[in-house]
Design a protein around this motif. Structure first.
Motif, mmCIF file in Angstrom:
data_model
loop_
_atom_site.group_PDB
_atom_site.id
_atom_site.type_symbol
_atom_site.label_atom_id
_atom_site.label_comp_id
_atom_site.label_asym_id
_atom_site.label_seq_id
_atom_site.Cartn_x
_atom_site.Cartn_y
_atom_site.Cartn_z
ATOM 1 N N ASN A 154 50.065 42.513 38.395
ATOM 2 C CA ASN A 154 50.136 43.936 38.086
ATOM 3 C C ASN A 154 48.795 44.560 37.718
ATOM 4 N N CYS A 155 48.003 43.925 36.846
ATOM 5 C CA CYS A 155 46.782 44.595 36.429
ATOM 6 C C CYS A 155 45.628 43.641 36.121
ATOM 7 N N CYS A 156 45.631 42.477 36.755
ATOM 8 C CA CYS A 156 44.499 41.561 36.652
ATOM 9 C C CYS A 156 43.758 41.610 37.980
ATOM 10 N N ALA A 157 42.457 41.362 37.948
ATOM 11 C CA ALA A 157 41.681 41.412 39.178
ATOM 12 C C ALA A 157 40.581 40.360 39.160
ATOM 13 N N THR A 158 40.270 39.888 40.353
ATOM 14 C CA THR A 158 39.091 39.054 40.553
ATOM 15 C C THR A 158 38.012 39.971 41.109
ATOM 16 N N LEU A 159 36.874 40.020 40.424
ATOM 17 C CA LEU A 159 35.765 40.869 40.824
ATOM 18 C C LEU A 159 34.572 40.010 41.198
ATOM 19 N N ARG A 160 33.911 40.361 42.298
ATOM 20 C CA ARG A 160 32.664 39.700 42.675
ATOM 21 C C ARG A 160 31.526 40.435 41.981
ATOM 22 N N VAL A 161 30.654 39.696 41.324
ATOM 23 C CA VAL A 161 29.487 40.274 40.667
ATOM 24 C C VAL A 161 28.448 40.568 41.750
#
Length: 169
Positions: free
Chosen positions: A98-105
């Motif tokens: 629902n509201c977690c994300a994997t982000l690339r730096v």
């Protein structure tokens, strides 16, 4: 809904505007097309609409910055050899639960390709130097990712649509 609040929508699910923007950015990245529009709204479609001048290049990434409750930019570390290895710039890779994300730096770079040291003149390298952010002219994808709970952020600012050759790797 305000910062830090976990309001529920009419069906009882948690909602968060930052979640919705990051989800929209992911959808726009996934559906990248060659049609462009002008404003720098994070919801602007299609991917490439934030490119200046419009239609000037192909884009596969909408670069954004997340802000914490006190208005400071959220930062993450990446591996590197020519700087303090801190960035405030991200690309969404996945959204789940629902509201977690994997982000690339993303590594911030100058026109010449050197890494911008976002900690600037801070001797203890504890803080982001907002003046150093002005030196950023582009971005390079790193192999470093971070998983975040998007409900922890109060604001999101879209910076640019760029081609990081993510799909070519």
């Amino acid at each position: 809904m305000g910062c830090g609040k976990k309001d529920n929508d009419v069906l009882g699910a948690r909602t968060n505007c930052v979640c919705e923007v990051v989800r929209a950015i992911k959808d726009i990245q996934d559906a990248a097309e060659d049609v462009c529009e002008c404003p720098t709204n994070c919801f602007q479609e299609p991917l490439g609409a934030l490119v200046s001048p419009a239609r000037a290049q192909r884009a596969d990434t909408r670069v954004f910055v997340l802000k914490t409750a006190d208005g400071s930019p959220f930062h993450a570390f990446f591996r590197g050899r020519d700087c303090s290895c801190v960035s405030i710039f991200f690309r969404v890779e996945d959204i789940f639960d629902n509201c977690c994300a994997t982000l690339r730096v993303l590594r911030p770079i100058t026109t010449g390709g050197g890494t911008v040291d976002l900690t600037g003149d801070y001797k203890d390298k504890c803080c982001i130097d907002l003046n150093a952010v002005c030196e950023v002219e582009g971005f390079v994808a790193t192999n470093d990712c971070i998983t975040v709970d998007l409900t922890c952020f109060c604001a999101i600012q879209c910076i640019a649509d760029v081609d990081l050759n993510i799909c070519d790797n």
